[in-house]
Write a protein that holds these residues in place. Structure first.
Motif, short mmCIF file in Angstrom:
data_model
loop_
_atom_site.label_atom_id
_atom_site.label_comp_id
_atom_site.label_asym_id
_atom_site.label_seq_id
_atom_site.Cartn_x
_atom_site.Cartn_y
_atom_site.Cartn_z
N PRO A 118 0.83 -1.21 0.00
CA PRO A 118 0.00 0.00 0.00
C PRO A 118 0.86 1.26 0.00
CG PRO A 118 -0.90 -1.61 1.53
CD PRO A 118 0.42 -2.15 1.07
N ASP A 122 -2.46 3.79 6.50
CA ASP A 122 -3.75 3.34 7.00
C ASP A 122 -3.52 2.60 8.32
OD1 ASP A 122 -6.45 2.70 7.21
OD2 ASP A 122 -6.28 0.93 5.94
N GLY A 125 -6.01 0.21 9.80
CA GLY A 125 -6.41 -0.96 9.01
C GLY A 125 -7.81 -0.85 8.45
N ARG A 126 -8.25 0.38 8.21
CA ARG A 126 -9.62 0.58 7.75
C ARG A 126 -9.90 -0.06 6.40
NH1 ARG A 126 -12.45 6.49 6.75
NH2 ARG A 126 -14.52 5.72 6.19
N LEU A 127 -8.94 0.07 5.48
CA LEU A 127 -9.16 -0.48 4.14
C LEU A 127 -9.27 -2.00 4.17
CD1 LEU A 127 -6.85 1.66 1.83
CD2 LEU A 127 -9.32 1.84 2.15
N ARG A 128 -8.39 -2.64 4.94
CA ARG A 128 -8.46 -4.10 5.02
C ARG A 128 -9.77 -4.55 5.67
NH1 ARG A 128 -5.70 -8.80 4.60
NH2 ARG A 128 -6.19 -10.40 6.14
N SER A 129 -10.20 -3.84 6.69
CA SER A 129 -11.46 -4.20 7.35
C SER A 129 -12.62 -4.08 6.37
CB SER A 129 -11.71 -3.29 8.56
OG SER A 129 -10.72 -3.49 9.54
N THR A 171 -8.87 6.75 2.14
CA THR A 171 -9.76 7.02 3.28
C THR A 171 -10.54 8.32 3.08
OG1 THR A 171 -7.86 7.97 4.46
CG2 THR A 171 -8.42 5.67 4.94
N GLU A 190 -5.53 0.23 -3.58
CA GLU A 190 -5.06 0.18 -2.20
C GLU A 190 -5.83 -0.86 -1.39
OE1 GLU A 190 -2.39 2.51 -0.54
OE2 GLU A 190 -2.04 1.72 -2.55
N THR A 191 -7.10 -1.06 -1.72
CA THR A 191 -7.90 -2.06 -1.01
C THR A 191 -7.42 -3.47 -1.33
OG1 THR A 191 -9.85 -0.62 -1.00
CG2 THR A 191 -10.22 -2.96 -0.67
N ARG A 193 -4.49 -4.30 -2.43
CA ARG A 193 -3.15 -4.46 -1.86
C ARG A 193 -3.22 -4.79 -0.38
NH1 ARG A 193 -0.25 0.81 -4.78
NH2 ARG A 193 0.41 -0.26 -6.70
N SER A 194 -4.21 -4.24 0.32
CA SER A 194 -4.34 -4.54 1.74
C SER A 194 -4.66 -6.01 1.98
CB SER A 194 -5.44 -3.66 2.37
OG SER A 194 -6.74 -4.10 2.02
#
Length: 287
Positions: A118, A122, A125-129, A171, A190-191, A193-194
């Motif tokens: 990424p 972040d 960890g918002r994107l991974r969640s 975000t 980015e999502t 990649r997370s």
């Protein structure tokens, strides 16, 4: 096979003559099995000497050096090409990667390098969640997951054209609930990649003859989308702005790690700080 012509004109206007510094131009489409460039012409006013090179990603980069000052700079790129991508591609994904999660080989990890990392902070960890909300159990069909994530971006984010420079962070796009095609592409990349996928940003043109695709006026326009590397299939194009997969209506110019590396025209001028009068960009895609 569809023959197309793309005319991309960038015009800078000044209130008084200025001296132009070197300009870096990324305007020539990338050739592939599905796309063949038959001619490409670069017309510059004032005239300039042009040197061509390839960057680390294999993109065609022209550097223009000017010896004449002026109160206007016009950069016109005209490309004739043939597009031969199918509307509904079938991707031969390797058996080891048909279900998520999967692991890239050691060589693939090495070669993907920063494309799997990424580029925006972040810490929470918002994107991974958010991405994990699309994972259906301990074993999820890989292609379905990627399609759901692409569609999820356009369901949650409203499209809004933005003429100003720059790109929102992922975000920021989630918080605002709106963005341009480049914001959609960055959020999607980015999502994924997370989740551990290798992905890259693609900038180029959208071919839109029926006028049904978002982010285009007329038959075509500049556009941004993404590609995800899946073993066996290779780089699969995803256009989260239009919830589409495959490149039948996409004409890539540059593939990059970070959206800031995909600026089509970069340069400088020397003159009075109030000399700049404005810029216009016109893109026409015709068949």
């Amino acid at each position: 096979m569809i023959p197309l012509q793309i005319r991309h004109t960038t015009t800078y206007r000044f209130h008084r003559p200025v001296t132009f510094g070197p300009h870096r131009l990324m305007l020539r489409p990338r050739e592939s099995r599905d796309l063949r460039v038959t001619s490409n012409q670069l017309l510059l006013t004032p005239a300039a000497t042009v040197d061509w090179a390839q960057d680390v990603f294999g993109n065609a980069v022209a550097t223009a050096n000017f010896s004449t000052s002026g109160d206007q700079l016009v950069i016109e790129s005209t490309t004739e090409l043939q597009l031969d991508a199918v509307p509904w591609p079938v991707f031969a994904i390797a058996g080891t990667a048909t279900s998520f999660p999967f692991s890239y080989s050691a060589d693939e990890w090495t070669d993907l390098g920063a494309l799997a990392v990424p580029q925006f902070p972040d810490a929470s960890g918002r994107l991974r969640s958010w991405a994990m909300g699309f994972v259906r159990g301990n074993s999820t069909d890989t292609l379905s997951l990627l399609k759901d994530l692409s569609a999820g971006v356009s369901r949650q984010i409203s499209y809004q054209s933005r003429d100003e420079e720059g790109t929102q962070s992922p975000t920021e796009t989630l918080d605002r609930g709106w963005g341009s095609c480049r914001d959609f592409a960055v959020l999607f990349v980015e999502t994924v990649r997370s989740l551990g996928f290798g992905a890259r940003i693609v900038s180029g043109y959208l071919y839109n003859p029926a006028g049904t695709f978002v982010g285009s006026q007329g038959m075509g326009s500049t556009h941004a989308w993404a590609e995800v590397f899946v073993p066996g299939a290779g780089w699969i194009p995803f256009d989260p702005t239009n919830r589409s997969m495959g490149g039948f209506n996409l004409i890539p110019v540059a593939v990059v790690r970070d959206i800031r590396q995909a600026i089509p025209v970069q340069g400088s001028f020397v003159g009075d700080s109030s000399a700049f009068g404005g810029m216009t960009v016109d893109v026409h895609v015709t068949s």
